[in-house]
Design an enzyme around this catalytic site. Structure first.
Site, PDB file in Angstrom:
ATOM      1  CE  LYS A 203       1.979   4.087  30.517  1.00 11.73           C
ATOM      2  NZ  LYS A 203       0.746   3.630  31.172  1.00 11.73           N
ATOM      3  CB  SER A 404      -1.795   4.182  33.728  1.00 11.78           C
ATOM      4  OG  SER A 404      -1.289   3.825  32.469  1.00 11.78           O
TER       5      SER A 404
END
Length: 619
Positions: A203, A404
């Protein structure tokens, strides 16, 4: 004295009548002017007359988008940059025009022009290329011409029967990948600390704030992604241009030598490499089109119709069963958003409207988003789940980006269809909390006071972040990640552990996501339509109906007024903003995108945001 009053009274009465007459004349003239303007507009916008052997001029302008944006700020920038007449092009309009033209006996060919095309994701280009291929399958040629071709433009041009380049032009292929800006040292010098709470090794959204360069994990993920996208691009272009496998990469590697051999003539080099079929000026192109089509003696050119005019001729059926299409494009926010953006509340409202429409038998979400607010994503997912529970199939059609939060909202679908080159996945969550206590100290600013609990002033950016508060945020982020992976595991019929193995905030191409079990199959928008129709057991005769945020009443008039004002004011705007605008156009969007996150905190009272977002660019 009475005589003077009578004279004054007559004068005032006469003046009043004169003013009254002037008022009526003024408003009558204004009314006549409005009628004349309306009549002129109706005359100028009348449907054009089509004759046989007409060429459809597909002049693509601006960015390819899933949905037009209703944004005054965008209008102002477009007006200042002389781009009002080069508005973005809706992908759905291209589909509609090429599908109709393929069946129209009056349309003989397509002339593809892209000099004003600024940007598009690779999956969007696939959709246009597929539409061009379907047109060509009807025995109608596509001719491409350009003053020059960048990588996106060349991909579409490669799908033409004839590919021409101006003798002064070039074909510029650069591959995929980009450099990000990292702000850690700059923030340290300012005395600003960004506290990151995240789950997911890959991430990397927050790395520009917390590091001076990409982490090994981010580099690994980027290399895998870009190599796969470049392989897809080169394979398709080489197939369309009948080039040997590996030709594009080998030619780019040898470019310094090849360029010298052609004495710096980029157009001649493109011809030698068989990247184009011929070098032609605009006049020579006109002669080619005259030889293939029919002359227009009045205009002294070949018989043609523009993309916009042909689009105006298309009539969409409004009766019978519908498949609803809800476009979700842009970053995801909690509340409402206008067309061309995603609001958790407003997009959920559109889905609800489609669900409650008795004519709607299935729903397609056309998704193009890097993610954003977790809460906004969940609002949309819940609405899609309710739609499924009421017996209306839900199909997700992924465009360039569906990562996401974009992937989160997809988890209520009956079927997820991604383009092979969609950037998707990035199952991960983070929260960022900035503190500027060191900056305050440098400036001589001090804080002090009393609160009844330690949480009372926890979100004050001028105080150091309390470790207890940071621990709370990290646990909250952990919880949301657990929820994300659990939702994904339930939707994909697997275990959270197996999802976790392919999650960790890592992005995948659509093809990789299919192999990892994150999507059901790869395909295009037409495949999504067929899937929705099949799941809803629809017979031929259904039609697509887009549920958009449409301005009504005064809002529509104000939108037109906005455009008119921008046209009037754009010269002044350009004069005032010429230098900043030039800088804006030169700075990569990726370098500015991360900074836009800071505005999120100022819009609400929450001291932090839980975000499911990937720092992704459309390839």
């Amino acid at each position: 004295m009475s005589f003077l009053f009578r004279i004054l009274g007559r004068f005032l009465v006469t003046l009043w009548h004169a003013l009254d007459v002037a008022r009526r004349v003024f408003f009558n003239l204004l009314f006549l002017a409005l009628l004349a303007g309306l009549g002129t507009a109706l005359y100028l916008n009348r449907p054009p007359h089509l004759e046989n052997r007409t060429v459809l001029v597909l002049d693509l302008k601006g960015n390819l988008v899933e949905q037009h944006s209703a944004n005054m700020d965008a209008l102002m920038l477009a007006g200042a940059a002389d781009d009002l007449d080069r508005r973005d092009t809706q992908l759905r309009d291209i589909w509609q025009v090429l599908q109709a033209a393929a069946e129209d006996p009056r349309i003989s060919s397509v002339l593809l022009l892209q000099d004003d095309l600024r940007g598009a994701g690779l999956p969007m280009l696939h959709e246009v290329a597929n539409a061009l291929d379907r047109f060509r399958a009807k025995g109608k040629p596509v001719i491409a011409w350009g003053a020059g071709y960048d990588q996106r433009q060349y991909y579409l041009a490669a799908h033409a029967d004839a590919l021409y380049l101006d003798p002064q032009g070039q074909v510029l292929l650069e591959g995929f990948g980009h450099y990000r800006n990292y702000y850690r040292d700059a923030l340290d010098k300012l005395g600003i600390t960004v506290h990151l709470m995240r789950v997911g090794t890959y991430k990397s959204f927050a790395e520009p704030f917390t590091a001076n360069g990409p982490s090994p994990a981010a580099t690994e993920a980027d290399r895998s992604l870009y190599d796969a996208l470049w392989q897809s691009y080169t394979t398709d272009v080489e197939k369309q241009r009948h080039l040997p496998k590996g030709n594009l990469q080998q030619s780019i590697d040898a470019l310094p030598r090849l360029f010298m051999e052609q004495h710096g003539d980029a157009a001649r080099l493109a011809l030698q490499l068989h990247w184009v079929d011929a070098l032609k000026t605009r006049q020579e192109l006109k002669e080619v089109m005259l030889s293939k089509g029919a002359p227009d003696d009045q205009e002294k050119t070949f018989r043609q119709i523009s993309f916009e005019d042909y689009l105006s001729l298309q009539k969409t059926a409004q009766r019978g069963p519908r498949i609803a299409v809800v476009v979700a494009e842009g970053e995801i926010r909690d509340g409402t958003a206008s067309a061309g953006a995603i609001g958790g509340l407003s997009t959920a409202r559109l889905i609800r409207k489609a669900r409650e429409d008795e004519q709607v038998k299935a729903v397609i979400v056309r998704l193009n988003s890097p993610g954003g607010s977790v809460y906004g994503s969940e609002l949309i997912r819940r609405e899609l789940e309710l739609t499924r529970h009421e017996g209306k199939p839900v199909v997700i059609s992924m465009s360039s980006l569906a990562a996401s939060g974009g992937y989160w909202l997809s988890l209520a679908a009956d079927e997820i269809i991604a383009d092979p080159d969609t950037v998707t996945g990035s199952i991960g969550v983070f929260a960022l909390v900035p503190s500027a206590d060191k900056l305050a100290g440098k400036l001589g600013i001090h804080t002090g006071g009393t609160t009844t609990t330690w949480l009372g002033d926890a979100n004050n950016p001028l105080r150091p972040l309390d470790p207890r508060f940071e621990a709370l945020l990290q646990r909250n982020v952990d919880h949301i990640y657990e929820e994300f992976t659990t939702l994904a595991a339930t939707a994909r019929k697997t275990s959270p552990q197996r999802i976790d193995a392919v999650a960790q905030g890592r992005v995948w191409t659509g093809q990789q996501a299919k192999e990892k079990g994150l999507v059901d199959r790869t395909g295009n928008f037409n495949d999504a339509v067929q899937a929705a129709a099949s799941r809803a057991h629809l017979e031929p005769g259904y039609h697509l109906h887009y549920f958009d945020v449409e301005p009504t009443g005064w809002a529509r008039w104000l939108q037109h007024l906005d455009e008119a004002m921008v046209r009037i004011l754009s010269p002044s705007i350009k004069m005032t903003l010429s230098t900043p605008l030039q800088l804006w156009r030169e700075v990569p969007l990726d370098s500015l995108g991360p900074l836009s996150w800071w505005s999120e905190l100022s819009e609400g009272h929450a001291p932090f945001l839980s975000v499911a977002h990937c720092l992704c660019q459309a390839p």
